[in-house]
Design an enzyme around this catalytic site. Sequence first.
Site, PDB file in Angstrom:
ATOM      1  N   ASP A  85       0.873  -1.171   0.000  1.00  0.00           N
ATOM      2  CA  ASP A  85       0.000   0.000   0.000  1.00  0.00           C
ATOM      3  C   ASP A  85       0.914   1.227   0.000  1.00  0.00           C
ATOM      4  OD1 ASP A  85      -2.322   1.494   0.069  1.00  0.00           O
ATOM      5  OD2 ASP A  85      -3.129   0.552   1.879  1.00  0.00           O
TER       6      ASP A  85
ATOM      7  N   GLU B 182      -6.969  -3.249   7.468  1.00  0.00           N
ATOM      8  CA  GLU B 182      -6.703  -3.942   6.201  1.00  0.00           C
ATOM      9  C   GLU B 182      -5.745  -5.114   6.415  1.00  0.00           C
ATOM     10  OE1 GLU B 182      -5.453  -0.917   3.358  1.00  0.00           O
ATOM     11  OE2 GLU B 182      -7.215   0.272   3.862  1.00  0.00           O
TER      12      GLU B 182
ATOM     13  N   HIS C 228      -7.288   4.500   7.803  1.00  0.00           N
ATOM     14  CA  HIS C 228      -8.596   4.262   7.177  1.00  0.00           C
ATOM     15  C   HIS C 228      -8.745   2.760   6.959  1.00  0.00           C
ATOM     16  CE1 HIS C 228      -5.896   4.390   3.670  1.00  0.00           C
ATOM     17  NE2 HIS C 228      -6.749   3.543   3.120  1.00  0.00           N
TER      18      HIS C 228
HETATM   19 ZN   LIG Z   1      -5.021   1.137   2.393  1.00  0.00          ZN
END
Ligand SMILES: [Zn+2]
Length: 294
Positions: free
Chosen positions: A31, A158, A139
């Site tokens: 990411d 995540e 997030h």
């Molecule tokens: Zn992410």
Amino acid sequence: MRGVWVCVIALLVAGVVNAQEQKLKVYISADLEGIGGVITDVQADPKGREYEKFRRLMTEEVNAAIAGAYDAGATEVLVNDGHGDSQNIDLELLDKRARLVRAYPGPLLMMDGIDPSFDAVVFIGYHASEGQAPAVMAHTMWSQRVFEMKLNGIAVPEATFNAAIAGEYGVPVVFLAGDQTAGEEARRLVGPIETVPVKQAIGFYAAVMIHPEEVQPLIRAGVKRGVERRRELKPYKVEHPVKLEITFKYTVTAEIVSYLPGVKRPHGNTVVFTAKDMIETVRFCSAIFYLNAL
Ligand SMILES: [Zn+2]
């Protein structure tokens, strides 16, 4: 004669077993918000003035992870570009020994390309979940719409969601690089994996940064340690069926998702979907996220 054949077969079997032992496949999901130096959309958004530099630095952190995997004996490395439209990693700068998944849309989101043949999973550039603090750009999956995601009642970042996809295939997560909060959250939920804090978060848009030349060798060494510990680190498995609960930031998003059959809506902003396993869970998420994004 029969003795000769027994010997030949024994040698063939030994050869196959040996070849299997020598194969070591490492999967890297990357990411961008958790890459060293990234602090706002100035770096993380393709329209940001520092994006080009930071996609290069993302590629360099991934290269450090690839080097660490090979240091630990990897024979194959597959990288998934998991940020935004999945077209961030610079293919020309990527370590030639690796292969790159550029998937958008894909059914497994940040984990497309994973399968049971892999031995270890590595997370690079990962960030904490929405609501964690201090945590850089925290997030969960879809920053504009999702407030929280739960698997069987447990709120997950995540890293944990993706660990559960790998766990479905029996593959353990061994390493995470991101800010200190992303690392702590993953260790609390996934288990005692190796982590490297590439920055010290002070707030959502503030952190103490470290020079890339300092960070990248730490990632290389951490991934090597993680891959070497792959047998001791257990795959993260969620029980079946999987109860997926998504709380959206806006009531109307939950309302639209609840039009789908099999989706319950216990609260105005929350939907619940019961899937047979994590693969069905992530395919459900991919469908609703990407329908809104494309
Ligand atoms: Zn992410």
